[in-house]
Design an enzyme around this catalytic site. Structure first.
Site, short mmCIF file in Angstrom:
data_model
loop_
_atom_site.label_atom_id
_atom_site.label_comp_id
_atom_site.label_asym_id
_atom_site.label_seq_id
_atom_site.Cartn_x
_atom_site.Cartn_y
_atom_site.Cartn_z
NE ARG A 186 -9.55 4.20 -7.96
CZ ARG A 186 -8.67 3.56 -8.69
NH1 ARG A 186 -9.06 2.67 -9.58
NH2 ARG A 186 -7.37 3.77 -8.52
CD GLU A 193 -6.28 7.31 -13.46
OE1 GLU A 193 -6.32 7.26 -12.21
OE2 GLU A 193 -7.20 6.91 -14.18
CG HIS A 194 -0.87 9.26 -11.95
ND1 HIS A 194 -0.11 8.68 -10.96
CD2 HIS A 194 -1.11 8.28 -12.85
CE1 HIS A 194 0.11 7.41 -11.26
NE2 HIS A 194 -0.50 7.13 -12.40
CG ASP A 227 -5.30 10.84 -6.00
OD1 ASP A 227 -4.20 10.85 -6.62
OD2 ASP A 227 -5.73 9.83 -5.40
CB SER A 252 -8.77 0.64 -5.75
OG SER A 252 -8.11 1.81 -5.96
CB SER A 253 -7.19 -5.25 -5.21
OG SER A 253 -5.79 -5.17 -5.37
CG ASP A 299 -7.40 4.40 -4.99
OD1 ASP A 299 -7.85 5.11 -5.90
OD2 ASP A 299 -6.25 3.90 -5.03
CG ASN A 358 2.60 -4.71 -5.64
OD1 ASN A 358 3.23 -3.81 -5.09
ND2 ASN A 358 1.70 -5.42 -5.00
CE LYS A 359 -0.52 2.22 -5.93
NZ LYS A 359 -1.63 1.28 -5.82
P1 ADP Z 1 -4.29 -2.26 -7.01
O1 ADP Z 1 -4.15 -1.44 -8.23
O2 ADP Z 1 -5.24 -3.40 -7.22
O3 ADP Z 1 -4.61 -1.46 -5.79
P2 ADP Z 1 -1.67 -2.82 -5.83
O4 ADP Z 1 -0.50 -3.38 -6.56
O5 ADP Z 1 -1.55 -1.49 -5.23
O6 ADP Z 1 -2.88 -2.92 -6.84
O7 ADP Z 1 -2.07 -3.84 -4.67
C1 ADP Z 1 -2.27 -5.23 -4.93
C2 ADP Z 1 -2.00 -6.01 -3.66
O8 ADP Z 1 -3.18 -6.00 -2.80
C3 ADP Z 1 -1.73 -7.48 -3.91
O9 ADP Z 1 -0.38 -7.72 -4.25
C4 ADP Z 1 -2.10 -8.10 -2.56
O10 ADP Z 1 -1.03 -7.95 -1.64
C5 ADP Z 1 -3.27 -7.22 -2.11
N1 ADP Z 1 -4.52 -7.91 -2.48
C6 ADP Z 1 -5.27 -7.75 -3.60
N2 ADP Z 1 -6.32 -8.61 -3.62
C7 ADP Z 1 -6.23 -9.34 -2.47
C8 ADP Z 1 -7.01 -10.39 -1.89
N3 ADP Z 1 -8.09 -10.90 -2.48
N4 ADP Z 1 -6.62 -10.87 -0.70
C9 ADP Z 1 -5.52 -10.38 -0.09
N5 ADP Z 1 -4.75 -9.40 -0.58
C10 ADP Z 1 -5.08 -8.89 -1.76
P1 NG1 Z 2 -4.24 2.42 -7.94
O1 NG1 Z 2 -4.91 2.35 -9.24
O2 NG1 Z 2 -5.04 1.76 -6.85
O3 NG1 Z 2 -2.84 1.96 -7.98
C1 NG1 Z 2 -3.16 4.85 -7.36
C2 NG1 Z 2 -3.33 5.69 -6.10
C3 NG1 Z 2 -4.42 6.76 -6.27
C4 NG1 Z 2 -4.20 7.58 -7.53
C5 NG1 Z 2 -4.02 6.62 -8.73
C6 NG1 Z 2 -3.70 7.35 -10.01
C7 NG1 Z 2 -2.93 4.57 -3.94
C8 NG1 Z 2 -3.53 3.75 -2.87
N1 NG1 Z 2 -3.73 4.85 -4.97
O4 NG1 Z 2 -4.28 4.02 -7.54
O5 NG1 Z 2 -4.45 7.61 -5.12
O6 NG1 Z 2 -3.11 8.45 -7.39
O7 NG1 Z 2 -2.97 5.69 -8.49
O8 NG1 Z 2 -4.72 8.23 -10.36
O9 NG1 Z 2 -1.79 4.98 -3.84
#
Ligand code: ADP
Ligand code: NG1
EC number: 2.7.1.157
Length: 434
Positions: A19, A25-26, A28, A121-122, A166, A209-210
Site C-alpha cells: 500500500r 502517518e504514525h 494508526d 508494506s512489503s 497496512d 527495516n523496522k
Molecule cells: P516494509 O516497509 O516494506 O513493510 P519492513 O522493513 O517492515 O518493510 O519489512 C521488510 C521485510 O519483509 C524484508 O526484510 C523481508 O524480510 C520481508 N520481505 C519483503 N519482500 C519480500 C519478498 N519478496 N519475499 C520475502 N520476504 C520479503
Molecule cells: P510500514 O511503512 O509498513 O513500515 C508502519 C506500520 C503502520 C504505521 C506506519 C506509519 C507495521 C506493520 N506497520 O508501516 O502500522 O504505523 O508504519 O504510519 O508496523
C-alpha cells in the site's frame, strides 16, 4: 520453479497487495484514522497442502533462503527479522485464532515485487498473504475485517508494535478508490481521489527495516507516555489510557483543543525516565515493567510534546483531506497538496521520522510540479508520495528521474521500482484452480 523445488504443482495461489499511505502517518497505533490505497505490487504465494505437518517455504528471490519447520511448533525469533518469520506471523495468527494444535503442512513458493523496507508494506503484505494461505488450506472462513485484525495482531510477533493500517488496506482495498480506515471497530470508507491528479511514488533508495531497529517502537512508546501524562494532567484515570485518541475521547473535545491541551500539559525538552516517574507518581521499576515494552526499557530520553503535536495535527489533516476530496472545490489538488506538505514537515520536525534523502526527494518532487509531496509509511528511508496534476506527469517523471536518480548511482535501481505513478488497486484474493 514450484515444480523444480517441490516436484509437484500448486493447488491454489493467493495475492495480497502493498500500500501507499496518502496521509495519516504514525497515527494508526494512536487510534486515529488513516488514508491509504493499495498499490498494484503484491506478494503472490503458490500453495500445495501436504499431509506431513511440515511447512516448507521457498522464494523466487534467491536472497530469501529456503526454510522448513514443523507446522505444529511455530517459533518466531524477534531478534532476527528473517523473511520466513513474516510468513510465520500470518500462519500463527490463523492457527491461534482457531485454537488449532494439529495443523496440516504445506509447500509454498513466495514471489513478491513490493520494494522491501521502503514504506510500501512489503512485510504486512507477506503476513496477510500467509494468513489467507493458511485460512484457505484449513478450509475455514473469516470476514476481511476479521482477517485484517488477526494479521495486524500477529505481525507483532516480529517485534514491531504497529497499528492496523497496512493489514486493513491489504484486505479491504478496492480497485479505483482510496480508503479512510477507522479503528475500534475497524471499518473502511471509500475516498474518491480527484480525477485531475496522479499519485506518484518515488523511492529514496534508503532501506530501513523496522524490526531490525528500535526507532519505530520508541515512537509507539513516546505516544503511550504522552497519552498517560496528558490524561494525568486532566485528572483522568491515566493507568488505563494507552493511546492519544483515548485522551481526546474521554475529554470529549476537538483535535484543535487537544493541541492546546498539549501546549499546556507537556514541555518541549525531552523527558527523562525519572521525570516521567515523578509526573505519574510511580517507580522506575514500575515504568519499565508495566508501561515500557521490552525493546524500549533502556531508552533515556522521550520527546512527548513533539510526538503528541504531530499525532493530533496529523489526525486533523486526514479528516481535512477526506473533506476536500468529498467537496471537490476548484482548487482541490492545491488544497490536498498543502495538507501533504504540512504532513511531511510535521513528520520531519515533530516526529523525526524523515532522513536527508527523503527531504531532498520531497524538495525535488515539489520543484518539478508536485502540488504536495511527503514521506509515506514508517519513514527513516523508503518512499515519498506526491500529488501531481495529470497534465504535468510526463515532465515530472523525466525531471525527477534526472535530478534524483540519474545524477547518482541510484539509477542502478530498476526504474519501475523507483519512480512510478500508481492508482488505487484491489485487495487480497485467492485464485483456485477451475
Ligand atoms: P516494509 O516497509 O516494506 O513493510 P519492513 O522493513 O517492515 O518493510 O519489512 C521488510 C521485510 O519483509 C524484508 O526484510 C523481508 O524480510 C520481508 N520481505 C519483503 N519482500 C519480500 C519478498 N519478496 N519475499 C520475502 N520476504 C520479503
Ligand atoms: P510500514 O511503512 O509498513 O513500515 C508502519 C506500520 C503502520 C504505521 C506506519 C506509519 C507495521 C506493520 N506497520 O508501516 O502500522 O504505523 O508504519 O504510519 O508496523
Amino acid at each position: 520453479m514450484f515444480n523444480s523445488k517441490f516436484g509437484s504443482v500448486p493447488k491454489f495461489y493467493v495475492r495480497a497487495p502493498g500500500r501507499v499511505n496518502i496521509i495519516g502517518e504514525h497515527i494508526d497505533y494512536c487510534g486515529y484514522s488513516v488514508l491509504p490505497m493499495a498499490v498494484e505490487q503484491d506478494m503472490l504465494i503458490a500453495v500445495e497442502p501436504v499431509k506431513t505437518h511440515v511447512l516448507q517455504l521457498a522464494n523466487t528471490n534467491p536472497l530469501y533462503l529456503d526454510f522448513s519447520t514443523s507446522a505444529n511448533n511455530i517459533q518466531i525469533d524477534k531478534t532476527k527479522p528473517l523473511w520466513h518469520n513474516y510468513f510465520l506471523c500470518g500462519f500463527k495468527g490463523i492457527q491461534e485464532h482457531f485454537g488449532l494444535s494439529d495443523v496440516t503442512g504445506m509447500n509454498c513458493l513466495v514471489d513478491g515485487n513490493i520494494p522491501p523496507s521502503s514504506g510500501l508494506s512489503s512485510s504486512s503484505a507477506l503476513v496477510c498473504c500467509a494468513g489467507l494461505v493458511t485460512l484457505t488450506v484449513l478450509g475455514m472462513n473469516l470476514s476481511k475485517v476479521e482477517l485484517a485484525e488477526i494479521c495486524a495482531k500477529s505481525e507483532h510477533y516480529i517485534g514491531t508494535e504497529g497499528g492496523g493500517m497496512d493489514q486493513s488496506i491489504s484486505f479491504l482495498a478496492e480497485e479505483g478508490t482510496a480508503k479512510l480506515i477507522e479503528f475500534s471497530p475497524l471499518r473502511a470508507t471509500d475516498v474518491k481521489l480527484p480525477s485531475g491528479a496522479v499519485f506518484v511514488i518515488a523511492n529514496s533508495c534508503v532501506e530501513m527495516n523496522k524490526a531490525a531497529t528500535s526507532h519505530f517502537n520508541i515512537r509507539v512508546m513516546e505516544c503511550r507516555l504522552a497519552a498517560k501524562l496528558l490524561a494525568k494532567h486532566k485528572c483522568l484515570p491515566w493507568e488505563e489510557v494507552l493511546r492519544l485518541e483515548e485522551v481526546q475521547a474521554k475529554l470529549g473535545v476537538s483535535l484543535e483543543e487537544m493541541l492546546l491541551i498539549t501546549e499546556d500539559a507537556l514541555h518541549s525538552e525531552p523527558y527523562s525516565p525519572e521525570e516521567i516517574c515523578r509526573c505519574l507518581g510511580i517507580s522506575l521499576q514500575e515504568l519499565k515493567t508495566q508501561i515500557l515494552s521490552p525493546s524500549t526499557q533502556d531508552v533515556l530520553s522521550f520527546k512527548l510534546y513533539q510526538r503528541a503535536k504531530h499525532v493530533y495535527s496529523e489526525a486533523a489533516r486526514v479528516l481535512q483531506f477526506k473533506k476536500v476530496c468529498e467537496e471537490a472545490p476548484d482548487n482541490t489538488v492545491q488544497l490536498l497538496g498543502e495538507l501533504m506538505n504540512q504532513s511531511h514537515v510535521s513528520c520531519r520536525d515533530m516526529y523525526e521520522c524523515s532522513c536527508p534523502e527523503l527531504d531532498q526527494l520531497v524538495d525535488i518532487c515539489r520543484k518539478f510540479g508536485a502540488q504536495g509531496s511527503r514521506l509515506t509509511g514508517a519513514g527513516w528511508g523508503g518512499c515519498t508520495v506526491s500529488i501531481v496534476p495529470a497534465d504535468k506527469l510526463p515532465s515530472f517523471l523525466a525531471n525527477v528521474h534526472e535530478a534524483y536518480y540519474q545524477r547518482s548511482n541510484r539509477s542502478l535501481v530498476p526504474e519501475k521500482q523507483s519512480l512510478f505513478a500508481t492508482k488505487p488497486g484491489g485487495g487480497a484474493l485467492v485464485f483456485l484452480e477451475a
